[in-house]
Design a protein around this motif. Structure first.
Motif, mmCIF file in Angstrom:
data_model
loop_
_atom_site.group_PDB
_atom_site.id
_atom_site.type_symbol
_atom_site.label_atom_id
_atom_site.label_comp_id
_atom_site.label_asym_id
_atom_site.label_seq_id
_atom_site.Cartn_x
_atom_site.Cartn_y
_atom_site.Cartn_z
ATOM 1 N N ASN A 39 0.812 -1.213 0.000
ATOM 2 C CA ASN A 39 0.000 0.000 0.000
ATOM 3 C C ASN A 39 0.854 1.275 0.000
ATOM 4 N N TRP A 40 2.068 1.152 -0.542
ATOM 5 C CA TRP A 40 2.945 2.308 -0.663
ATOM 6 C C TRP A 40 3.640 2.302 -2.011
ATOM 7 N N MET A 41 3.807 3.492 -2.593
ATOM 8 C CA MET A 41 4.595 3.643 -3.810
ATOM 9 C C MET A 41 5.919 4.295 -3.424
ATOM 10 N N VAL A 42 7.011 3.573 -3.657
ATOM 11 C CA VAL A 42 8.323 4.010 -3.199
ATOM 12 C C VAL A 42 9.006 4.889 -4.233
ATOM 13 N N ASN A 43 9.664 5.925 -3.752
ATOM 14 C CA ASN A 43 10.480 6.800 -4.593
ATOM 15 C C ASN A 43 11.927 6.313 -4.533
ATOM 16 N N PRO A 44 12.431 5.652 -5.598
ATOM 17 C CA PRO A 44 13.800 5.125 -5.556
ATOM 18 C C PRO A 44 14.850 6.199 -5.313
ATOM 19 N N ASP A 45 14.603 7.425 -5.818
ATOM 20 C CA ASP A 45 15.594 8.490 -5.650
ATOM 21 C C ASP A 45 15.749 8.912 -4.192
ATOM 22 N N GLY A 46 14.709 8.664 -3.386
ATOM 23 C CA GLY A 46 14.784 9.038 -1.976
ATOM 24 C C GLY A 46 14.970 7.852 -1.058
ATOM 25 N N SER A 47 15.405 6.711 -1.628
ATOM 26 C CA SER A 47 15.516 5.479 -0.848
ATOM 27 C C SER A 47 16.906 4.866 -1.026
ATOM 28 N N PHE A 48 17.444 4.296 0.056
ATOM 29 C CA PHE A 48 18.756 3.647 -0.052
ATOM 30 C C PHE A 48 18.970 2.670 1.100
ATOM 31 N N ILE A 49 19.889 1.720 0.877
ATOM 32 C CA ILE A 49 20.415 0.852 1.928
ATOM 33 C C ILE A 49 21.928 1.003 1.877
ATOM 34 N N ARG A 50 22.494 1.651 2.862
ATOM 35 C CA ARG A 50 23.930 1.910 2.919
ATOM 36 C C ARG A 50 24.549 1.197 4.108
ATOM 37 N N PHE A 51 25.843 0.984 4.039
ATOM 38 C CA PHE A 51 26.555 0.343 5.143
ATOM 39 C C PHE A 51 27.889 1.035 5.374
ATOM 40 N N THR A 52 28.351 0.951 6.614
ATOM 41 C CA THR A 52 29.632 1.533 6.986
ATOM 42 C C THR A 52 30.460 0.469 7.690
ATOM 43 N N ALA A 53 31.732 0.354 7.319
ATOM 44 C CA ALA A 53 32.649 -0.597 7.951
ATOM 45 C C ALA A 53 34.029 0.037 7.988
ATOM 46 N N GLN A 54 35.008 -0.712 8.485
ATOM 47 C CA GLN A 54 36.387 -0.230 8.523
ATOM 48 C C GLN A 54 37.303 -1.235 7.843
ATOM 49 N N GLN A 55 38.241 -0.731 7.062
ATOM 50 C CA GLN A 55 39.273 -1.556 6.450
ATOM 51 C C GLN A 55 40.618 -1.035 6.905
ATOM 52 N N GLN A 56 41.347 -1.874 7.629
ATOM 53 C CA GLN A 56 42.627 -1.496 8.217
ATOM 54 C C GLN A 56 42.517 -0.179 8.985
ATOM 55 N N GLY A 57 41.444 -0.078 9.758
ATOM 56 C CA GLY A 57 41.253 1.066 10.639
ATOM 57 C C GLY A 57 40.664 2.298 9.993
ATOM 58 N N LYS A 58 40.453 2.255 8.675
ATOM 59 C CA LYS A 58 39.892 3.410 7.979
ATOM 60 C C LYS A 58 38.440 3.120 7.591
ATOM 61 N N GLU A 59 37.564 4.041 7.959
ATOM 62 C CA GLU A 59 36.137 3.849 7.704
ATOM 63 C C GLU A 59 35.822 4.071 6.226
ATOM 64 N N PHE A 60 34.923 3.234 5.703
ATOM 65 C CA PHE A 60 34.428 3.434 4.347
ATOM 66 C C PHE A 60 32.934 3.163 4.323
ATOM 67 N N GLU A 61 32.268 3.747 3.335
ATOM 68 C CA GLU A 61 30.817 3.592 3.186
ATOM 69 C C GLU A 61 30.508 2.927 1.863
ATOM 70 N N GLY A 62 29.511 2.053 1.879
ATOM 71 C CA GLY A 62 29.071 1.395 0.665
ATOM 72 C C GLY A 62 27.557 1.422 0.564
ATOM 73 N N GLU A 63 27.057 0.883 -0.543
ATOM 74 C CA GLU A 63 25.615 0.912 -0.789
ATOM 75 C C GLU A 63 25.221 -0.285 -1.642
ATOM 76 N N PHE A 64 24.046 -0.862 -1.347
ATOM 77 C CA PHE A 64 23.441 -1.853 -2.223
ATOM 78 C C PHE A 64 22.690 -1.080 -3.303
ATOM 79 N N THR A 65 23.100 -1.253 -4.543
ATOM 80 C CA THR A 65 22.570 -0.418 -5.611
ATOM 81 C C THR A 65 21.190 -0.849 -6.089
#
Length: 205
Positions: A39-65
């Motif tokens: 019962n909802w119409m989603v706006n893809p431009d205003g929607s995301f699933i992102r994640f944050t982790a660390q690689q060798q102590g440095k933080e990075f951000e990613g996203e499921f496209t």
């Protein structure tokens, strides 16, 4: 009197890089999710699933496209509310070509053998005005574990034709799903903990 129905996630979302088990389409380019009343119409431009982790102590951000979701959420009938989210695991942008090439591999998501991650809510509970917790399960690499996703809606009670924004955040241990097998399962090179940041913008139908 019509009851209001709301949107919840997978992740969050899920999730998500590491969320327990397994829906109109959230991202229109994704394959269709299993048929379910929505019962909802989603706006893809205003929607995301992102994640944050660390690689060798440095933080990075990613996203499921890409991701798909079927959502039926009614605060007047939480017992029958449900959400299912599927995430194609080849569609990962971790902000770096080497990470993008590595994450779908067998040691990480094993995306050829297990092409999607699936979140399915088991119970949604209200914890405050416009605030909820979705308890469910996320399946990744053939393994299923329970997760908990707190989320909020703003505005909390949109009328038909109005738009609301769902936001949710949670933290997960990727090693529960063997995402990053030996020698990457110790946390020495890549953090075990993954933070998920989920936003869904949708208009009530």
């Amino acid at each position: 009197m019509l009851s209001l129905r709301y949107l919840s996630l997978l992740l969050g979302g899920i999730l998500l890089v590491s969320c327990g088990q397994s829906a109109e389409t959230l991202v229109q380019s994704s394959p269709p999710a299993a048929e379910q009343e929505t019962n909802w119409m989603v706006n893809p431009d205003g929607s995301f699933i992102r994640f944050t982790a660390q690689q060798q102590g440095k933080e990075f951000e990613g996203e499921f496209t890409e991701f798909n979701a079927s959502i039926l959420f009614d605060p007047d009938n939480l017992a029958d509310s449900e959400v299912t989210v599927t995430i194609p695991l080849q569609g990962i942008d971790a902000g770096d070509k080497e990470r993008n090439d590595t994450l779908p591999s067998k040691a990480w998501f094993s995306a050829k053998e297990f092409p999607v991650a699936t979140f399915r809510s088991d119970q949604i509970a209200e914890v405050g005005q416009g605030s909820y917790v979705a308890n469910g399960s996320l399946s990744i690499k053939g393994m299923t574990h329970d997760i908990e996703l707190p989320f909020t809606l703003s505005p909390a009670t949109p009328a038909i034709g109005e738009t609301t924004v769902m936001t949710g955040m949670t933290s997960l241990d990727r090693t529960q799903w063997k995402i990053g097998e030996d020698p990457w399962n110790t946390g020495e090179w890549v953090s075990k903990g993954i933070k998920l940041n989920i936003q869904i913008t949708a208009t009530r139908k």
